[in-house]
Scaffold this motif. Structure first.
Motif, short mmCIF file in Angstrom:
data_model
loop_
_atom_site.label_atom_id
_atom_site.label_comp_id
_atom_site.label_asym_id
_atom_site.label_seq_id
_atom_site.Cartn_x
_atom_site.Cartn_y
_atom_site.Cartn_z
N GLU A 132 0.84 -1.20 0.00
CA GLU A 132 0.00 0.00 0.00
C GLU A 132 0.88 1.25 0.00
O GLU A 132 0.62 2.21 -0.73
CB GLU A 132 -0.91 0.00 1.23
CG GLU A 132 -1.99 -1.05 1.22
CD GLU A 132 -3.24 -0.61 0.48
OE1 GLU A 132 -3.42 0.59 0.24
OE2 GLU A 132 -4.04 -1.49 0.14
N ALA A 133 1.89 1.25 0.84
CA ALA A 133 2.79 2.40 0.92
C ALA A 133 3.53 2.62 -0.40
O ALA A 133 3.73 3.76 -0.83
CB ALA A 133 3.79 2.21 2.06
N VAL A 135 2.50 1.85 -3.46
CA VAL A 135 1.57 2.40 -4.45
C VAL A 135 1.35 3.89 -4.20
O VAL A 135 1.37 4.71 -5.12
CB VAL A 135 0.24 1.62 -4.41
CG1 VAL A 135 -0.83 2.33 -5.22
CG2 VAL A 135 0.43 0.20 -4.93
N LYS A 136 1.16 4.25 -2.95
CA LYS A 136 0.96 5.66 -2.62
C LYS A 136 2.22 6.48 -2.91
O LYS A 136 2.15 7.60 -3.42
CB LYS A 136 0.57 5.81 -1.15
CG LYS A 136 -0.86 5.39 -0.85
CD LYS A 136 -1.23 5.73 0.58
CE LYS A 136 -2.69 5.48 0.87
NZ LYS A 136 -3.08 5.87 2.24
N ILE A 139 2.46 7.26 -6.61
CA ILE A 139 1.55 8.34 -7.02
C ILE A 139 2.10 9.69 -6.58
O ILE A 139 2.14 10.66 -7.36
CB ILE A 139 0.15 8.11 -6.41
CG1 ILE A 139 -0.52 6.89 -7.04
CG2 ILE A 139 -0.72 9.35 -6.57
CD1 ILE A 139 -0.91 7.05 -8.49
N GLN A 140 2.54 9.77 -5.33
CA GLN A 140 3.04 11.06 -4.83
C GLN A 140 4.30 11.49 -5.56
O GLN A 140 4.50 12.69 -5.82
CB GLN A 140 3.30 10.98 -3.32
CG GLN A 140 3.72 12.35 -2.76
CD GLN A 140 3.89 12.35 -1.25
OE1 GLN A 140 3.42 11.44 -0.57
NE2 GLN A 140 4.57 13.37 -0.74
N GLY A 168 -6.47 -2.10 -1.82
CA GLY A 168 -5.46 -1.56 -2.74
C GLY A 168 -4.48 -2.61 -3.20
O GLY A 168 -4.24 -2.76 -4.40
N SER A 187 -9.79 -1.17 -7.51
CA SER A 187 -9.42 -0.09 -8.43
C SER A 187 -9.40 -0.58 -9.87
O SER A 187 -8.93 -1.69 -10.16
CB SER A 187 -8.03 0.44 -8.05
OG SER A 187 -7.57 1.36 -9.00
N HIS A 331 1.27 9.74 4.12
CA HIS A 331 0.81 8.40 4.50
C HIS A 331 1.33 8.12 5.90
O HIS A 331 2.38 8.64 6.29
CB HIS A 331 1.37 7.37 3.51
CG HIS A 331 0.95 5.95 3.79
ND1 HIS A 331 -0.35 5.55 3.83
CD2 HIS A 331 1.70 4.84 4.07
CE1 HIS A 331 -0.42 4.25 4.09
NE2 HIS A 331 0.81 3.81 4.25
#
Length: 474
Positions: A132-133, A135-136, A139-140, A168, A187, A331
């Motif tokens: 999860e981290a 993927v975030k 994006i960031q 996710g 998603s 996050h």
């Protein structure tokens, strides 16, 4: 990491361990929501070295370290002491406000293990959280570039992959039975391409180089279909684990796929939750592939099961981008950088180095592979034997010539697991299913601890062969 399905026939399959209750049985005394509600699993009350001990006194040879977790075996007093020492200092502090010595020590060790290429570590509690981290973070990253690219919100992953069980991470993976009832929530900005799966994927007379080139072209084609400047990252297990069964990447495969990502400016994310931290013979599985990820997830072998812990390792260029942008990662997790978990993992990693266990993983891995081939290459229902380090799998088929899988209703891999738990075998085997197409396909995994011996490897193989013979015949 086991068998997930909503098929009623399979829910009642005989291939799960423990006592079975009818669906009309009165409520049992346990307050635990078991994976199978009408089955009470065996109760483990102790463990030492490679053995688990149940409340009936049965000593089970843990040939899989659980789910490739307990890489030092069970109950290493050196780790116990580190945990107790940390508990006396400080058991918890909130990482949003503070750091702690244990997290600092572990993160420095992890960064140094990559020569500083991965320059920061983000410590969480599970492999799923690490994905999860990642993927975030991807994006960031694209919003923090000097010229932001906020349109990059799509991800490409692979069929028959597994990256975790939150919504996710489940969307990133592609295991049909695990996703089925949640599809409407997942998603839609994640697409999937074929795995590197020589046993079923290579065409007749196709060379390794030709197969790798074809797989790389399939990734290129997916970039083009989606629009290259809309893709944030490609995500892959360096060496697939539970869902596909220990398939080593072919020479040049990961390097070719990273080249596609680099050409289009996307990040290259490697999931080493299962295959990393020494399981395949090097601390990081990518070290054997002449490739470095932009983001890397780690978990199971990191803490050896002494505490829930995982991590995201971040390439220096990604850290630098965030540092030059907002200077923060949007996050957080309540238990990230947990002092006790970090102290346990730090001591585990020290022991792996002090006891020189990585060379043993490589040496015993070769020995394990040789014995499996020697004993099972001619078995009519063992279609493929594959692995690296102490991470091996056997794919089970009805017919070796056609590679026809067993129907899911037979629950072959789980029947192997349960048969192994009989007192006459007393071995824990890791079952896997759905590898062939997400539904069909059975395999069993062996993942002994890093400090295993030749004598123990012989015992594991002997018991595994006897289980296979009992379930599938000679």
């Amino acid at each position: 990491m086991g068998y997930y399905t909503t098929d009623n026939e399979t829910l009642n399959m005989p291939g799960l361990s423990g006592k079975q209750f009818p669906d009309t049985a009165p409520q049992q005394s346990s307050g635990v929501l078991y994976h199978q509600l009408r089955r009470e699993p065996l109760t483990v009350v102790g463990g030492k070295g490679s053995y688990l001990v149940t409340d009936t006194g049965l000593e089970i040879l843990d040939a899989t370290c659980g789910a490739a977790v307990s890489c030092l075996g069970h109950s290493d007093e050196r780790v116990h002491e580190a945990i107790l020492d940390q508990l006396k200092k400080i058991p918890y502090c909130y990482s949003l406000y503070f750091t702690n010595t244990a997290a600092e020590n572990l993160s420095k060790l992890l960064v140094d293990s990559t020569g500083g290429i991965m320059s920061r570590a983000y410590i969480v509690s599970s492999g799923t959280e690490a994905v999860e981290a990642a993927v975030k973070m991807a994006i960031q990253y694209f919003t923090e570039l000097p010229v932001p690219e906020p349109q990059r919100v799509k991800f490409i992953s692979r069929h028959s992959s597994y990256h975790g069980n939150t919504l996710g991470s489940l969307a990133v993976g592609h295991h049909a039975s695990r996703r089925r009832i949640y599809e409407s929530l997942l998603s839609k900005n994640i697409s999937h391409i074929p795995q590197c799966y020589p046993y079923r994927g290579m065409k007749p007379n196709e060379t390794t180089e030709e197969y790798v080139t074809r797989l790389a072209q399939e990734l290129e084609d997916e970039f083009q279909r989606l629009g290259p400047n809309t893709v944030a990252a490609f995500v892959a297990e360096t060496m697939p684990g539970a869902t596909l069964g220990c398939v080593p990447p072919l020479p040049g495969y990961l390097k070719a796929l990273k080249a596609v990502c680099k050409r289009h400016g996307a990040l290259f994310i490697l999931d080493e939750v299962m295959s990393g931290m020494g399981r395949t013979g090097t601390l990081h599985a990518w070290e054997q592939e002449d490739v470095v990820p932009d983001l890397q997830t780690i978990a199971k072998g990191l803490g050896a099961g002494y505490a829930p812990i995982a991590g995201l390792l971040i390439n220096k260029h990604v850290v630098d981008t965030l540092n030059q942008g907002t200077g923060a990662f949007v996050h957080s997790q309540t238990y990230q950088g947990h002092p006790v978990a970090c102290a346990a993992a730090y001591r585990v990693q020290q022991i792996i180095q002090e006891d020189n266990l990585l060379p043993n993983v490589r040496e015993m891995g070769i020995y394990l592979g040789e014995l499996l081939h020697e004993r099972l290459d001619n078995h009519p229902h063992v279609g493929d034997i594959r692995g690296r380090g102490l991470f091996w799998a056997m794919e089970l088929v009805q017919d070796r010539e056609t590679k026809q899988s067993y129907p899911p209703s037979k629950a072959v891999s789980w029947t192997m697991h349960t048969t192994g738990l009989k007192p006459e075998h007393a071995i824990s085997l890791m079952p896997g299913s759905g590898g062939a197409d997400g539904v069909n396909g059975d395999h069993i995994i062996l993942a002994p601890p890093y400090n295993t011996t030749q004598e123990e490897i012989r015992l594991i193989v002997d018991r595994t062969v006897r289980v296979i013979q009992e379930v599938l015949g000679e």
